[in-house]
Scaffold this active site. Structure first.
Site, PDB file in Angstrom:
ATOM      1  N   ARG A 546       0.666  -1.064  -0.153  1.00 25.32           N
ATOM      2  CA  ARG A 546      -0.183  -0.065   0.266  1.00 25.32           C
ATOM      3  C   ARG A 546       0.866   1.229   0.141  1.00 25.32           C
ATOM      4  O   ARG A 546       0.940   1.950   0.983  1.00 25.32           O
ATOM      5  CB  ARG A 546      -0.856  -0.047   1.249  1.00 25.32           C
ATOM      6  CG  ARG A 546      -1.649  -1.274   1.482  1.00 25.32           C
ATOM      7  CD  ARG A 546      -2.547  -0.914   2.613  1.00 25.32           C
ATOM      8  NE  ARG A 546      -1.804  -0.783   4.000  1.00 25.32           N
ATOM      9  CZ  ARG A 546      -1.466  -1.569   4.832  1.00 25.32           C
ATOM     10  NH1 ARG A 546      -1.880  -2.937   4.765  1.00 25.32           N
ATOM     11  NH2 ARG A 546      -0.846  -1.150   5.998  1.00 25.32           N
ATOM     12  N   TYR A 592       2.362  42.102   6.773  1.00 23.58           N
ATOM     13  CA  TYR A 592       1.629  42.083   8.115  1.00 23.58           C
ATOM     14  C   TYR A 592       2.617  42.368   9.361  1.00 23.58           C
ATOM     15  O   TYR A 592       3.723  41.879   9.147  1.00 23.58           O
ATOM     16  CB  TYR A 592       0.913  40.912   8.633  1.00 23.58           C
ATOM     17  CG  TYR A 592      -0.566  40.844   7.808  1.00 23.58           C
ATOM     18  CD1 TYR A 592      -1.399  41.751   7.836  1.00 23.58           C
ATOM     19  CD2 TYR A 592      -0.952  39.587   7.318  1.00 23.58           C
ATOM     20  CE1 TYR A 592      -2.719  41.637   7.246  1.00 23.58           C
ATOM     21  CE2 TYR A 592      -1.984  39.543   6.669  1.00 23.58           C
ATOM     22  CZ  TYR A 592      -3.104  40.537   6.619  1.00 23.58           C
ATOM     23  OH  TYR A 592      -4.249  40.638   6.118  1.00 23.58           O
ATOM     24  N   CYS A 640       0.710  35.213   3.901  1.00 29.01           N
ATOM     25  CA  CYS A 640      -0.750  35.346   4.297  1.00 29.01           C
ATOM     26  C   CYS A 640      -1.745  34.294   4.003  1.00 29.01           C
ATOM     27  O   CYS A 640      -1.239  33.179   3.563  1.00 29.01           O
ATOM     28  CB  CYS A 640      -1.303  36.674   3.605  1.00 29.01           C
ATOM     29  SG  CYS A 640      -0.095  38.241   3.535  1.00 29.01           S
ATOM     30  N   ASP A 642      -4.038  33.993   1.607  1.00 23.69           N
ATOM     31  CA  ASP A 642      -4.282  33.966   0.207  1.00 23.69           C
ATOM     32  C   ASP A 642      -2.948  34.379  -0.845  1.00 23.69           C
ATOM     33  O   ASP A 642      -3.269  34.188  -1.952  1.00 23.69           O
ATOM     34  CB  ASP A 642      -5.486  34.604  -0.240  1.00 23.69           C
ATOM     35  CG  ASP A 642      -6.535  34.509   0.944  1.00 23.69           C
ATOM     36  OD1 ASP A 642      -6.940  33.436   1.033  1.00 23.69           O
ATOM     37  OD2 ASP A 642      -6.947  35.511   1.340  1.00 23.69           O
TER      38      ASP A 642
END
Ligand SMILES: *Cc1c(COP(=O)(O)O)cnc(C)c1O
Length: 701
Positions: A546, A592, A640, A642
């Site tokens: 597997r 930021y 950030c 996005d």
């Protein structure tokens, strides 16, 4: 069956040259006999070869996925046909070869092609539909009607003289020739070659390249004999189909597969373009030669003509040999590219580590480790994989709804409330305890289960030495045990302590299996290796392995040593778009918290991917990097949700719209998943499986 198929790619080159030869007659001015041999006999292998290669990949998928596989294939071929027909419209108009609207036009569109060589596309479409219907209705007997159709085709083609001697038969054929000009079309001649490819793809390899090559030569001799015979007897109405042609094409495929050459994807696009473009090149060469007063050299001299047409076709087709640049969706802000060839290669490389009779059960949980579960499962199924593993019942159901057949094993613990879902989608559930077995039994649905044995990981499973507990599922009338499995806790490390622990876990598993057998219970399929179990203990007797992470072509961490070292290729590349540039004065801050301070005049590029896409915030402030224009740009400030910022001061020419590479290659630079995961303080398994649903997955063939 899953080996290197680069031989197919390579033979596209001579096949394309043969097709041009068929349409130009290169030896006409040298030796008409030799020319006939090439154009009317040997050259007839080329197009059936293309059909058989299509069948090699298509038919196994048609058998497994049915209409779900047929639709996309037809769309692709139809698109190419439409484009090509458009390309030849000017020549149709100029030569007045466009049929009047009505039955003639229908005949051309559906059978003959709107320009002579374009018959290939409607034939492929019709042939694929017929094969789909045949395998659906008749399964492995599909070749009988396909063979009969082919016999009818041959009797309307190079053996037509026989047919014509029998008046009723002749009348039947004449009636048919009102619908199409030749029996070399999608109805008579294509199904057999598609099926031939499909059958050979599913066959275990028995003979080496020399044996297959010898058989190919023998069948070619047969074809030559047949071709010369029908010519001597003046039987052909057309000379495209011979009884011995399927034999030649079959041995050709076997020989090319047995060569085990690495793939050359560039040749695929190139050969297709040569095929589509060469009649235009014939027109251009003739026109050009006439204009330049060189008809003696480039038109009348058949070799000169052939050389000029071939050269021009090869050149014009060159742009199609280039791999499409990494911009699959101009509108995507960020996306993952899935390299189907790399995945197929990894399947073959990992299969080679299995003992005879064992098979891979690819683990496609967590959206196939972020790669796209349906995409990955379909590619695997196309390579003959018939068993998959996922973590949850919902993941299994998603695969089934997407058309995945075969065994789907749910590795996680599924409660009885999901038993109806398991039953409806015929999912196989791992049973982890006697209580779990009783709860599933009480749900009253018939379920297939694999017993999960805890041999040391202490995560899920029956205690390995709990003989009484292990017997419980066998006493549950609704449960059918078809496998017994464990999961190793320490297969990754190669130090002696880890080795000893793995040996002990394997011993415990064997004891559990023996206990079952002694109690008269059949344990079913046995499997216990994930990627590292397989890489560090290759060849261990089992029914399945597997692999998860190894299938995707990466290790969990950089520099891991394993006993077996198959050549694994990364399957996923992650890219995102540059959307804006910002110029900063020295001392200005960005991001930021003002997390980035420009130490010099700086250009920052905004790349549209963030932690909500699964890109770790731990890669902020230079811990991570991206590639742009083949060069490395460090992440500036905090990642950030996005977006992220990268410093591109030292990379001239970066523009909005550029694709930044976060995982994968750009030019001669590469960022591996191992590098990014290690920089983020995690393993590739986590990094990849967290790549989120906002990223479209694009499969590159
Ligand atoms: C996830 C998982 C695998 C695959 O593990 P890899 O290390 O990614 O190969 C195999 N078996 C079980 C039980 C698993 O949970």
């Amino acid at each position: 069956m899953t080996g290197k198929l680069g031989g197919f790619d390579r033979f596209r080159l001579p096949a394309a040259l043969l097709v041009i030869a068929v349409h130009t007659g290169p030896l006409l001015s040298v030796s008409p006999f030799a020319n006939d041999l090439i154009t009317d006999i040997w050259g007839r292998i080329a197009v059936p070869f293309f059909f058989a290669v299509s069948g090699w990949f298509l038919v196994p998928r048609l058998e497994r996925e049915g209409a779900a596989a047929l639709g996309p294939f037809l769309r692709k071929v139809l698109g190419l046909y439409a484009l090509s027909a458009l390309l030849y419209l000017p020549l149709n108009l100029y030569n007045h070869t466009l049929a009047e609207p009505g039955t003639d036009l229908l005949r051309d569109v559906f059978f003959n092609g709107t320009f002579y060589h374009l018959w290939y596309f409607p034939a492929l479409i019709l042939g694929a539909c017929i094969v789909w219907a045949l395998v659906r209705g008749l399964g492995r007997w599909a070749w009988i009607p396909a063979g009969l159709l082919y016999v009818l085709g041959v009797l309307g083609d190079s053996w037509y003289g026989l047919t014509a001697a029998l008046p009723p038969l002749r009348a039947a054929y004449e009636a048919m020739f009102l619908c199409f000009d030749y029996t070399r079309n999608g109805l008579f001649s294509v199904p057999i070659f598609l099926l031939l490819g499909g059958r050979l793809a599913g066959r275990p390899r028995r003979h080496g390249a020399p044996a297959c090559g010898a058989l190919l030569l023998l069948s070619m001799a047969l074809l030559t004999g047949e071709g010369l015979l029908v010519k001597a007897l003046e039987l052909p109405r057309f000379d495209a189909l011979y009884f011995s042609l399927p034999l030649c094409v079959g041995f050709l495929l076997l020989w090319l597969a047995a060569l085990e050459l690495p793939s050359v994807p560039a040749l695929r696009g190139w050969a297709a373009a040569v095929y589509i473009l060469h009649p235009w090149c014939i027109v251009l060469v003739r026109g050009g030669a006439r204009a330049a007063g060189l008809t003696g050299l480039f038109v009348d001299n058949s070799l000169g003509h052939y050389a000029a047409v071939t050269l021009l076709s090869a050149l014009l087709a060159l742009p199609f040999a280039l791999r499409r640049p990494a911009r699959p969706r101009p509108d995507a802000r960020a996306w993952a590219e899935i390299d189907a060839g790399a995945l197929r290669h990894n399947l073959a490389a990992l299969s080679a580590l299995l003992p005879a009779g064992a098979a891979l059960m690819p683990v496609v949980k967590a959206n196939a480790y972020g790669h796209g579960d349906l995409e990955v499962a379909r590619i695997c199924a196309g390579q003959g994989v018939t068993a998959f593993a996922v973590a949850t019942a919902a993941e299994g159901a998603r695969l089934r709804r997407g058309g995945v057949r075969g065994t789907i094993l749910i590795l996680g613990c599924t409660g009885p409330e999901e038993a109806p879902l398991l039953a409806r989608h015929r999912l196989t559930q791992a049973v982890v305890s006697a209580a779990h077995a009783r709860a599933l039994e009480a749900a009253g649905r018939r379920l297939e289960v694999h017993l999960k044995i805890d041999t040391g990981l202490h995560r899920l499973g029956f205690a390995w030495d709990d003989g009484a507990g292990l017997a419980v599922p066998f006493r549950c009338p609704h449960l059918k045990v078809t496998g017994t499995i464990t999961h190793l806790s320490d297969a990754e490390a190669a130090d002696p302590d880890s080795r000893a622990r793995t040996e002990e876990e394997l011993r415990r598993f064997r004891v559990a299996v023996e206990t079952l057998r002694r109690a008269g219970h059949e344990p079913g399929a046995l499997h216990f290796q994930g990627s590292y179990g397989l890489l560090n203990l290759p060849g261990l007797p089992c029914d399945y392995a597997r692999p998860g992470i190894a299938l995707y072509g990466v290790h969990s961490a950089p520099g891991q040593e394993t006993r077996a070292k198959p050549d694994l290729r990364p399957v996923l590349s992650l890219r995102a778009r540059v959307v804006q540039l910002h110029r900063l004065e020295a001392g200005e801050r960005a991001g930021y918290d003002g997390s980035f301070t420009a130490r010099r005049p700086t250009v920052l590029a905004t790349v549209s991917i963030g932690y909500a896409d699964g890109w770790p915030r731990a890669l902020s402030n230079g811990a991570g990097r991206v590639l742009l224009r083949g060069r490395s740009a460090p992440v500036a400030g905090l990642v950030c949700m996005d977006q992220l910022l990268v410093d591109v001061t030292d990379i001239p020419g970066v523009t909005p719209g550029d694709a930044a590479t976060l995982i994968g290659r750009d030019g001669d630079q590469e960022i591996t998943a191992e590098e990014a995961a290690a920089a983020a303080g995690t393993i590739t398994n986590e990094l990849l499986s967290r790549l989120g649903p906002r990223l479209p997955r694009t499969v590159l063939e």
